[in-house]
Design a protein around this motif. Sequence first.
Motif, short mmCIF file in Angstrom:
data_model
loop_
_atom_site.label_atom_id
_atom_site.label_comp_id
_atom_site.label_asym_id
_atom_site.label_seq_id
_atom_site.Cartn_x
_atom_site.Cartn_y
_atom_site.Cartn_z
N TRP A 99 0.79 -1.17 0.04
CA TRP A 99 -0.07 -0.06 0.11
C TRP A 99 0.66 1.28 -0.06
CZ3 TRP A 99 -4.41 -0.51 -1.89
CH2 TRP A 99 -5.05 -1.83 -1.82
N GLU A 100 2.38 1.22 0.37
CA GLU A 100 3.09 2.27 0.19
C GLU A 100 3.62 2.45 -1.29
OE1 GLU A 100 5.93 1.67 3.29
OE2 GLU A 100 4.37 2.02 4.93
N LEU A 101 3.39 1.50 -2.11
CA LEU A 101 3.68 1.48 -3.65
C LEU A 101 2.96 2.68 -4.27
CD1 LEU A 101 4.25 -2.07 -4.50
CD2 LEU A 101 6.12 -0.36 -3.76
N THR A 102 3.25 3.40 -5.25
CA THR A 102 2.69 4.13 -6.03
C THR A 102 1.71 3.45 -6.88
OG1 THR A 102 4.51 4.63 -7.30
CG2 THR A 102 4.05 6.55 -5.72
N GLN A 103 1.01 4.13 -7.74
CA GLN A 103 0.22 3.53 -8.60
C GLN A 103 0.85 2.58 -9.97
OE1 GLN A 103 -3.17 3.09 -8.87
NE2 GLN A 103 -3.44 1.89 -10.88
N ASP A 104 1.82 3.29 -10.36
CA ASP A 104 2.72 2.84 -11.64
C ASP A 104 3.49 1.57 -10.79
OD1 ASP A 104 4.01 5.11 -10.00
OD2 ASP A 104 5.73 4.85 -11.14
N GLU A 105 3.99 1.66 -9.73
CA GLU A 105 4.82 0.58 -9.15
C GLU A 105 3.70 -0.53 -8.83
OE1 GLU A 105 8.01 3.38 -6.56
OE2 GLU A 105 6.14 2.84 -5.76
N ARG A 106 2.58 -0.42 -8.45
CA ARG A 106 1.75 -1.44 -8.41
C ARG A 106 1.25 -2.20 -9.61
NH1 ARG A 106 -2.67 1.16 -6.36
NH2 ARG A 106 -1.53 2.94 -5.62
N MET B 1 1.95 5.55 5.32
CA MET B 1 0.62 5.19 4.63
C MET B 1 -0.30 4.52 5.86
SD MET B 1 -1.57 4.49 2.09
CE MET B 1 -0.48 5.06 0.83
N GLU B 61 -3.48 6.58 -3.05
CA GLU B 61 -3.61 7.24 -4.22
C GLU B 61 -3.98 6.43 -5.46
OE1 GLU B 61 0.46 8.24 -3.73
OE2 GLU B 61 0.13 9.89 -2.12
N ARG B 62 -4.74 6.96 -6.39
CA ARG B 62 -5.03 6.27 -7.64
C ARG B 62 -4.16 6.45 -8.77
NH1 ARG B 62 -10.43 4.47 -5.55
NH2 ARG B 62 -9.66 4.12 -3.09
N VAL B 64 -1.14 8.89 -8.45
CA VAL B 64 0.37 9.53 -8.38
C VAL B 64 1.46 8.52 -8.74
CG1 VAL B 64 1.81 10.27 -6.44
CG2 VAL B 64 -0.43 11.25 -6.72
N GLU B 65 2.48 8.98 -9.43
CA GLU B 65 3.54 7.83 -9.81
C GLU B 65 4.66 8.26 -8.86
OE1 GLU B 65 4.16 8.00 -13.87
OE2 GLU B 65 2.02 6.98 -14.22
N ARG B 66 5.84 7.61 -8.73
CA ARG B 66 6.92 7.89 -7.90
C ARG B 66 7.35 9.25 -7.81
NH1 ARG B 66 7.94 6.47 -2.93
NH2 ARG B 66 6.99 4.43 -3.37
N ARG B 69 4.82 11.37 -5.93
CA ARG B 69 5.01 11.17 -4.75
C ARG B 69 5.77 11.77 -3.84
NH1 ARG B 69 3.93 6.26 -1.22
NH2 ARG B 69 2.12 6.00 -2.70
#
Lengths: 186, 186
Positions: A99-106, B1, B61-62, B64-66, B69
Motif C-alpha cells: 500500500w506504500e507503493l505508487t500506482q505505477d509501481e503497483r 501510509m 492514491e489512485r 500518483v507516480e513515484r 509522490r
Amino acid sequence: MTRPVLVTFEASDAGSWKIERLDTVVGDPLPRAPRLQVFEGRSPDRRPGSGWRLSGFTSNERYVERPERDALVRVQQPLGRADATCAALIPIRKTEAWWELTQDERRSILERRSHHIAIGLEYLPAVARRLHHARDLGQDFDFLTWFEYAPAASDSFESLVARLRSTEEWSYVEREVDIRLTRNPE
Amino acid sequence: MTRPVLVTFEASDAGSWKIERLDTVVGDPLPRAPRLQVFEGRSPDRRPGSGWRLSGFTSNERYVERPERDALVRVQQPLGRADATCAALIPIRKTEAWWELTQDERRSILERRSHHIAIGLEYLPAVARRLHHARDLGQDFDFLTWFEYAPAASDSFESLVARLRSTEEWSYVEREVDIRLTRNPE
C-alpha cells in the motif's frame, strides 16, 4: 459501468451456498461455518445462527488498461449461470509495503511482472469473477474475490489459483483464506 | 501510509467551521447551512439542528507516480495548522463517461493532459489538502476534497481552483458545489 454495489458474505447455518472447505493459506484463520449467504446492497440485521461477515464494494477497475478491458469484455461471463454450481470466496490482505507503493509501481508488479490480468484471461469464460474492495471500509481484509464455475472447471480453477499464488504480486499477500462452496443445480 | 479513515462532513447549527459561502458550480445545489462539523471515524447519531451529511474515506492514491509522490511528500503540509483558518469543501461528481474509462485513459486525462497533480504541487505548502472517496459508499458525490489555508493564501487558492476548472479533466465533472469556511484562530 454500473454504480458500486455493497456485497456482504455471511457465514450462517442456512445460506444458499454450502461451505465445502475453508482453508487458511496465510495469516489468521476464519472460523468454520456450514453455509454462506450473499447479500447485495444493504445487508439485513443479524439473524440467529449467523457467524462472521465480510463486506466489500464493487468498483471501477484500478489497473486494467484499454486492450485488457476489451479482451475481458469479449469473454467474461456474469455470475449466476445455472451450471456454475461451484464457487470460491478468497479474502486477502496485502502488506503495508504494497500500500506504500505508487500506482505505477503497483501496476508494474501486478501485470508487467506477475501477469495477473493475462493469467485470469486464460480461464475465461469458464470462471466468472467479481472483485470486492474491503480495505476502504476498515475491514481486516483488503479484497474479497468471488468466483463461480461449473464442476468440470474445478481442475482448471485450481491451476488458476496456484499460478497466481506463485507470482511476485502474491509475495505482498499477508493474509489469505480460501473458501470453496457448492450449491444445488437450478 | 495510514489505514483509510471515514470522514463525515455535517451541516449544522453548531459546527466548529462557519460556512461563509456555498455556491453551486454545476448540477444540483446543496442546502445552505450556517456551520459545518467534521467527524473522523464513525460519525455520531444525528443531533438536533444537523442538516446534510457527506461521507467519504481517505485511501491510497489512485494516480500518483513515484516522482510525483516524492515531490508531494517533500512539501505537503498536514491539516490543522494553527494559522490555516480558511477551508474549502468541494464535493464533485464525474460523469458516467469518466467512470467508463480505463485506468490508463483516466491517468492520461488527469495528469498528462490536465496536469492536475503538477498544478496542485504549485500551491504547496500554502494549501493543505485531503481527498475523500464517496462514490464507493453509494453517495451522490464521487469525491469530497477538503482544503485548509491561511487568509493570506486566499487569492492563490482562487487561482488553483480556477485553473483546475479550466482543464479537460473538469469537462467530466457533472456536479460540483464549492463551500468556503472559516474558523476562529487558535
